[in-house]
Enzyme design. Structure first.
Site, PDB file in Angstrom:
ATOM      1  N   HIS A  76       0.869  -1.238  -0.004  1.00  0.00           N
ATOM      2  CA  HIS A  76       0.065  -0.093   0.134  1.00  0.00           C
ATOM      3  C   HIS A  76       1.093   1.331  -0.069  1.00  0.00           C
ATOM      4  CE1 HIS A  76      -4.035  -2.105   1.790  1.00  0.00           C
ATOM      5  NE2 HIS A  76      -3.222  -2.932   0.957  1.00  0.00           N
ATOM      6  N   GLU A  78       0.974   3.761   1.743  1.00  0.00           N
ATOM      7  CA  GLU A  78       1.185   4.199   3.249  1.00  0.00           C
ATOM      8  C   GLU A  78       2.716   3.307   3.688  1.00  0.00           C
ATOM      9  OE1 GLU A  78      -1.884   3.384   2.108  1.00  0.00           O
ATOM     10  OE2 GLU A  78      -3.130   4.068   3.493  1.00  0.00           O
ATOM     11  N   CYS A 106      -6.313   1.665   5.929  1.00  0.00           N
ATOM     12  CA  CYS A 106      -7.008   0.733   6.218  1.00  0.00           C
ATOM     13  C   CYS A 106      -6.426   0.268   7.400  1.00  0.00           C
ATOM     14  CB  CYS A 106      -6.527  -0.494   5.124  1.00  0.00           C
ATOM     15  SG  CYS A 106      -4.842  -1.163   5.204  1.00  0.00           S
ATOM     16  N   CYS A 109      -2.582  -0.334   7.663  1.00  0.00           N
ATOM     17  CA  CYS A 109      -1.624   0.823   7.392  1.00  0.00           C
ATOM     18  C   CYS A 109      -1.809   1.485   8.791  1.00  0.00           C
ATOM     19  CB  CYS A 109      -1.970   1.547   6.162  1.00  0.00           C
ATOM     20  SG  CYS A 109      -1.801   0.929   4.712  1.00  0.00           S
TER      21      CYS A 109
END
Length: 189
Positions: A76, A78, A106, A109
């Site tokens: 991801h 992040e 999410c 993260c």
């Protein structure tokens, strides 16, 4: 695709004509940098989420979602930006840093944000189904955890949401296949 990011400066002050003063310390400025990363993800057929980590008004990590490209469910924006930032400062503790991300993080993260000790998290679009900051889960404010960053949501929300909506609209219409390839390039490799 025409997207509101076209109105953002390409470089500091490049608005094409008389430019307003850019406040590099503003949340909007750095969120626009994250949106640029999300646009790269969109163009690559990835879910368009972008992130930057800022320390002392300087970007020390920048990334976009790369789960399809890397075949890695943890890739991801992040996570990648946090890893870059930790490498940049030479420490896993990112105290004094702010994460700007185009969509609410999410749960995975959000956990990484807590572990990295980021001071602030600024996000664009809320994720009511899977958001780990304030929407579906409130991980970043959970008093049982040893670190709770300040969270600001809704910064440049319309631009961030527009990019996500357009991506999934095109995906549903079949112009972007599940693996990120376009039907015109022969689909799957």
């Amino acid at each position: 695709m025409t997207f509101p990011i076209d109105a953002f400066p390409k470089e500091d002050g490049d608005f094409g004509g008389s430019a307003p003063e850019i406040d590099r310390s503003s949340d909007r400025f750095f969120m626009r940098e994250a949106i640029r990363q999300a646009f790269v993800a969109f163009e690559a057929g990835e879910v368009p989420v972008g992130a930057v980590v800022v320390h002392q008004d300087r970007i020390i990590g920048r990334a976009y979602n790369q789960t399809e490209l890397l075949k890695d469910p943890t890739a991801h924006a992040e996570m990648i930006a946090i890893t870059q930032a930790a490498s940049s400062v030479g420490d896993w503790r990112l105290t004094g840093c702010t994460l700007y991300v185009t969509k609410e993080p999410c749960a995975m993260c959000a956990g990484a944000i807590v572990l990295a000790r980021l001071d602030r998290v600024v996000f664009g679009a809320y994720d009511l189904k899977r958001g780990g900051a304030v929407s579906a889960f409130q991980i970043l404010g959970d008093e049982r955890l040893n670190h709770r960053p300040t969270v600001v949501g809704g910064v440049e929300e319309e631009a961030a949401r527009t990019l996500l909506v357009e991506f999934f609209k095109q995906r549903r219409a079949g112009s972007v296949l599940d693996d990120g390839h376009h039907p015109s390039d022969g689909g799957h490799n």
